[in-house]
Design a protein around this motif. Structure first.
Motif, short mmCIF file in Angstrom:
data_model
loop_
_atom_site.label_atom_id
_atom_site.label_comp_id
_atom_site.label_asym_id
_atom_site.label_seq_id
_atom_site.Cartn_x
_atom_site.Cartn_y
_atom_site.Cartn_z
N GLY A 29 45.37 38.58 40.65
CA GLY A 29 44.96 37.36 40.70
C GLY A 29 43.48 36.85 40.49
O GLY A 29 42.95 35.98 41.07
N GLY A 30 42.84 37.98 39.80
CA GLY A 30 41.49 37.78 39.38
C GLY A 30 40.42 38.08 40.56
O GLY A 30 39.30 37.45 40.44
N GLY A 31 40.90 38.84 41.71
CA GLY A 31 39.84 39.10 42.41
C GLY A 31 38.68 39.87 41.92
O GLY A 31 38.71 40.36 40.70
N LEU A 32 37.59 40.04 42.61
CA LEU A 32 36.23 40.48 42.17
C LEU A 32 36.30 41.85 42.56
O LEU A 32 36.70 42.31 43.58
CB LEU A 32 35.09 39.86 42.75
N LEU A 33 35.75 42.74 41.56
CA LEU A 33 35.21 44.08 41.84
C LEU A 33 33.67 44.10 41.78
O LEU A 33 33.22 43.72 40.82
CB LEU A 33 35.93 44.94 40.65
N LEU A 34 33.02 44.38 42.66
CA LEU A 34 31.83 44.51 43.17
C LEU A 34 31.21 45.72 43.11
O LEU A 34 31.58 46.46 43.95
CB LEU A 34 31.32 43.58 44.07
N GLY A 35 30.21 46.01 42.23
CA GLY A 35 29.39 47.20 42.43
C GLY A 35 27.86 46.92 43.38
O GLY A 35 27.36 46.10 42.88
#
Length: 157
Positions: free
Chosen positions: A115-121
């Motif tokens: 669903g286009g969630g965010l992957l955050l570093g």
């Protein structure tokens, strides 16, 4: 799975709700933190998008199977062998995943049905606070892994 009438109605509804939710609220929360890298996880799956981040950053990543988030029904459907048509292409282009046996959690990394969630570093010292803030805002969030030194490979443990 939905086209083959093998997906339960609540699973399909949950998928459409996730897809329609967008990232505006999560991005607003994330903007309050010192984010080092970010991407939205869409058709290339988690491995494809994380692989791009790793190549750009010159590091690797270790993911924790137990921390990975999945939409309702996704793990069961992958376990039953149901794959989207672009799944195999994602496996070829997503980058190496080490320590990954042929299991559904490995397959989940290549699944394009996101669903286009965010992957955050983010710096490890900020990770817990970021996850808490996202959850307080009504988002699903978890620390799914961490950056490692070395080649841009994903290790799954």
């Amino acid at each position: 799975a939905d086209l083959d009438a093998r997906a339960a109605s609540p699973w399909v509804e949950a998928a459409w709700a996730a897809i329609g939710a967008g990232n505006r609220r999560a991005a607003g929360v994330a903007a309050r933190f010192p984010i080092r890298a970010a991407t939205d996880v869409t058709g290339f799956g988690l491995a494809g998008h994380l692989g791009g981040m790793l190549r750009a950053s010159g590091c690797g990543a270790a993911l924790k199977r137990a921390a990975l988030l999945a939409l309702p029904g996704a793990v069961g459907l992958l376990g039953a062998g149901l794959r989207a048509t672009s799944h195999d292409g994602n496996r070829l282009t997503g980058g190496p995943v080490l320590g990954a046996g042929p299991d559904v959690w490995t397959e989940l990394l290549f699944d394009p049905q996101t669903g286009g969630g965010l992957l955050l570093g983010v710096d490890p010292t900020e990770a817990t606070a970021l996850v808490s803030a996202l959850r307080d805002a009504g988002e699903s969030a978890a620390v799914v892994g961490y950056a490692t030194e070395g080649r841009p490979e994903i290790t799954l443990a």
